[in-house]
Motif scaffolding. Sequence first.
Motif, short mmCIF file in Angstrom:
data_model
loop_
_atom_site.label_atom_id
_atom_site.label_comp_id
_atom_site.label_asym_id
_atom_site.label_seq_id
_atom_site.Cartn_x
_atom_site.Cartn_y
_atom_site.Cartn_z
N HIS A 552 24.52 30.76 22.19
CA HIS A 552 24.02 30.89 23.56
C HIS A 552 22.49 30.84 23.59
N ILE A 553 21.85 31.41 22.61
CA ILE A 553 20.37 31.39 22.58
C ILE A 553 19.87 29.98 22.36
N VAL A 554 20.46 29.24 21.42
CA VAL A 554 20.03 27.86 21.15
C VAL A 554 20.27 26.98 22.37
N GLU A 555 21.43 27.11 23.01
CA GLU A 555 21.72 26.29 24.19
C GLU A 555 20.81 26.67 25.35
N ALA A 556 20.38 27.94 25.43
CA ALA A 556 19.43 28.33 26.48
C ALA A 556 18.09 27.64 26.28
N HIS A 557 17.74 27.29 25.04
CA HIS A 557 16.52 26.52 24.75
C HIS A 557 16.72 25.02 24.98
N GLY A 558 17.95 24.60 25.33
CA GLY A 558 18.25 23.18 25.51
C GLY A 558 18.60 22.48 24.22
N GLY A 559 18.90 23.25 23.16
CA GLY A 559 19.21 22.66 21.87
C GLY A 559 20.69 22.69 21.55
N SER A 560 21.00 22.47 20.28
CA SER A 560 22.39 22.44 19.82
C SER A 560 22.47 23.09 18.45
N ILE A 561 23.66 23.59 18.13
CA ILE A 561 23.89 24.25 16.85
C ILE A 561 25.27 23.85 16.34
N TYR A 562 25.38 23.61 15.06
CA TYR A 562 26.66 23.28 14.44
C TYR A 562 26.60 23.64 12.97
N ALA A 563 27.73 23.54 12.29
CA ALA A 563 27.82 23.93 10.88
C ALA A 563 28.54 22.85 10.10
N LYS A 564 28.12 22.68 8.85
CA LYS A 564 28.79 21.80 7.90
C LYS A 564 29.15 22.65 6.69
N SER A 565 30.38 22.55 6.27
CA SER A 565 30.81 23.40 5.18
C SER A 565 31.89 22.72 4.35
N GLN A 566 31.95 23.13 3.08
CA GLN A 566 33.01 22.68 2.19
C GLN A 566 33.48 23.90 1.42
N LEU A 567 34.77 24.15 1.47
CA LEU A 567 35.33 25.36 0.91
C LEU A 567 35.02 25.46 -0.59
N GLY A 568 34.43 26.60 -0.98
CA GLY A 568 34.10 26.85 -2.37
C GLY A 568 32.76 26.32 -2.81
N GLU A 569 32.07 25.55 -1.94
CA GLU A 569 30.77 24.98 -2.33
C GLU A 569 29.62 25.47 -1.48
N GLY A 570 29.87 25.95 -0.29
CA GLY A 570 28.79 26.48 0.51
C GLY A 570 28.84 25.99 1.95
N THR A 571 27.88 26.50 2.75
CA THR A 571 27.82 26.22 4.18
C THR A 571 26.38 25.98 4.58
N THR A 572 26.20 25.08 5.54
CA THR A 572 24.88 24.82 6.11
C THR A 572 24.98 24.93 7.63
N PHE A 573 24.19 25.84 8.20
CA PHE A 573 24.07 25.95 9.66
C PHE A 573 22.82 25.20 10.09
N ILE A 574 22.96 24.37 11.11
CA ILE A 574 21.85 23.54 11.59
C ILE A 574 21.71 23.77 13.09
N PHE A 575 20.52 24.12 13.53
CA PHE A 575 20.29 24.18 14.97
C PHE A 575 18.92 23.57 15.28
N SER A 576 18.86 22.88 16.45
CA SER A 576 17.66 22.15 16.87
C SER A 576 17.18 22.68 18.21
N ILE A 577 15.86 22.71 18.36
CA ILE A 577 15.24 23.13 19.62
C ILE A 577 14.29 22.02 20.06
N PRO A 578 14.50 21.44 21.25
CA PRO A 578 13.60 20.38 21.71
C PRO A 578 12.24 20.93 22.11
N GLN A 579 11.24 20.05 22.14
CA GLN A 579 9.87 20.44 22.49
C GLN A 579 9.80 20.89 23.95
#
Length: 579
Positions: A552-579
Motif C-alpha cells: 500500500h505504501i509503494v502504490e501510494a507513491h505511484g510505484g509497484s512492488i513484486y517478488a521473484k523467488s525460487q524454493l531453496g535458493e532465495g527471494t528478491t523483493f523489488i519495488f520502484s518509486i517514480p520521480q
Amino acid sequence: MLWRSVVFKLWFTIILLVAFVLMILTVFLLEFFEDFYVQDAEENLMNQAENVAVVIDQHKETSLTLDTIDQLLAPQTSVTVFFTEHDFWQNKMDANKPSIEPSWFVSNDEISGVFNSNESVRKITTLPNSNAEIIIVGMPTVDNNGAIYVYQSLEVVEETTTKATKIILLAATIAIVLTTIFAFFLSSRITAPLIKMRRVAGELSRGEFNTKVPVLTHDEIGELAISFNRMRRQLNYHITALNQEKSQLSSILKSMADGVITVNKQLGVMLINPPAEQFLSQVNFQGDNEDYTLPQELRKTLQNVIEEEQEYAKEIVAQGRNFVLVMTPLYIEGEARGAVAIIRDMTEERQLDKLRKDFLANVSHELRTPISMMQGYSEAIVDDIAETKEEKQELAQIIYDESLRMNRLVNELLDLARMEAGHIQISKENVEVKPFVKRIVKKFHSIADEQQIELVEHVPVDLTYSFDPDRVEQVLTNLIDNAMRHTPNSGKIEVKVDESNNELTFYINDNGSGIPEEDLPFIFERFYKSDKARTRNGQKKGTGLGLSIAKHIVEAHGGSIYAKSQLGEGTTFIFSIPQ
C-alpha cells in the motif's frame, strides 16, 4: 438498359398512342374522301344528265341539240342518249373515255329500269369484257320516251382519292415525326427530376445524406422534389439520432462491468459486450483457442426462458471464477422474441467475503496466542509457581514481550485499515538515498551479527530522490526484517538501489528458503503466510501484515512492488518509486 428506362417507356407510349390515333384517323379519312368523291362524281354526272335532258326537250333540231350536248359535257364524261329503245346517240369517243355498246344499256338488268319504270339510276359497275370500273347514272328524258346515260371512268375518282391519300399519309408522317421529337423532349423534361431523385436515392442508400434534389418546377414533380428533400432531412436526422443512440448504447455496454448477451428467438447472438465475450471464452476454454459460441447448457436455459417467459438465475463456475447469470425474456410488441442474460463475475465478492472471514479468523488466532501466554504466565505468578525472583522476572518479561507483540499487531491493523480506506498521507521530500539506506541497514547489523548473516548495501553516491522517507523506511524495514527471518545462519542479504528511466528501484535479495511458486501471487495479502517450515526461528513469527502494508505504501507513491523467488535458493523483493 434504354428500353427499361422511364424516358423510353413514356416516349414509346406517346408514339404508340399517337400512331394508333393517326392510323384510325387515316382510315376514316380515306373512307370519307373516297365516299365523298364518288358521291360528288355521281352528283356531277346527274347534273350533266339533267342538263342533257333539258337541252333535248327544248331543242327540236337534232344536229344542234347534239352539238350543244357535246359542249355541256365534261371532257372525261361520256353520254349515250336513247330517244327510243332502238334509236340512240353517243358523243364522240377518244382513248381516254370508256366505250360501251348501246345494246349493253338495254340488256343490262341493273340499269335498264330507266326504260321500264322511268326511275333514275346511280351505279358503279364493271365494263363488259373488261375489268375497268365506271360510274354510271341514268335518267329518263322529259317526255319519258327515252333515256339518258352519263358515265365516266372510276380512275378519275381513284386519282383524286390517291392524291388525298398521299396528302393524308404525308401529314401523318410529319405528325409522327413531330410527335416523336415532342414526346422525347416532354419525357426527358418530365423524367429529368425523377432521374436526379433516383441518383440521390442511390446516394442515400449508401449513407450520403448531403445531396439535395433541385426544385426546377412548381408542379407535382416539384412538390415531389420538395417532399423528397424533406424526407432526406428527416432521414438524416433520424439516422444520426439512431447512430448516436447506438454509439451511446455501445459505449454503455462496453463500460459495464457486467456481461450482457442478447439473443433472438432462434438463439442467435444479437448483442454482446467484452465482459460477456470473456465469460464465453472462459466457459468454452480449449487450449489457446477462444470460442464465443453459447454453450449447450446455456442455450437450453435461454430456450426455457423464451418458451416459459419467466426469469431464471443460475451460477456457473469456469476457470476458477464464479459467474451468476440472470436471464429474462425480451419482449417486442408484447411477445417474447428473445432473451437477455446479465452475467456478473462474483469471484471478487466471494474472495472478499472469504478474506473477511479469514481476517476475523486470523486476527482471532494472532491475538489468542499472546493472550493465552499472558494469561498462563500471569496465573503462574499469581499461584506462586515461580518461587525465585529470577523466575518471576523471566515470566514478567515474557508477558511484556507478548503485550508488545499485541500492540504491534493492533498498530499494524490500524495502519492497514487507514491505508485501505485511502487515508494514507505521503509527505515527499528530497532525500539523499545513500545515507538514508545506510542508516536503515545499520539498525539490523546487531541482529545480523547475532545470526551470522552478511548484510550489505549497494547504493550509488550522490543520488537524491523525492519520496516520503518515513514510509519508505517502513517498507525497507519490513522487507529486511522479512529477509532476516527467512535466511539461515551464514546467509547473505543484499540491499541494492538503482535509478533509471526516472524511477528509483530497490532490490532486497536473500539466499534463504525461498517462496513456493504457488504462493507468490498471494504473499501481499493480509495475514497470508506460506509454509511455516520456511521460518528460520520459530520464536520470531511475523503478523502477516508487513508485506500488505509495504504494498500500500509503494502504490501510494505511484510505484509497484513484486517478488521473484525460487524454493531453496532465495527471494528478491523489488519495488520502484517514480520521480
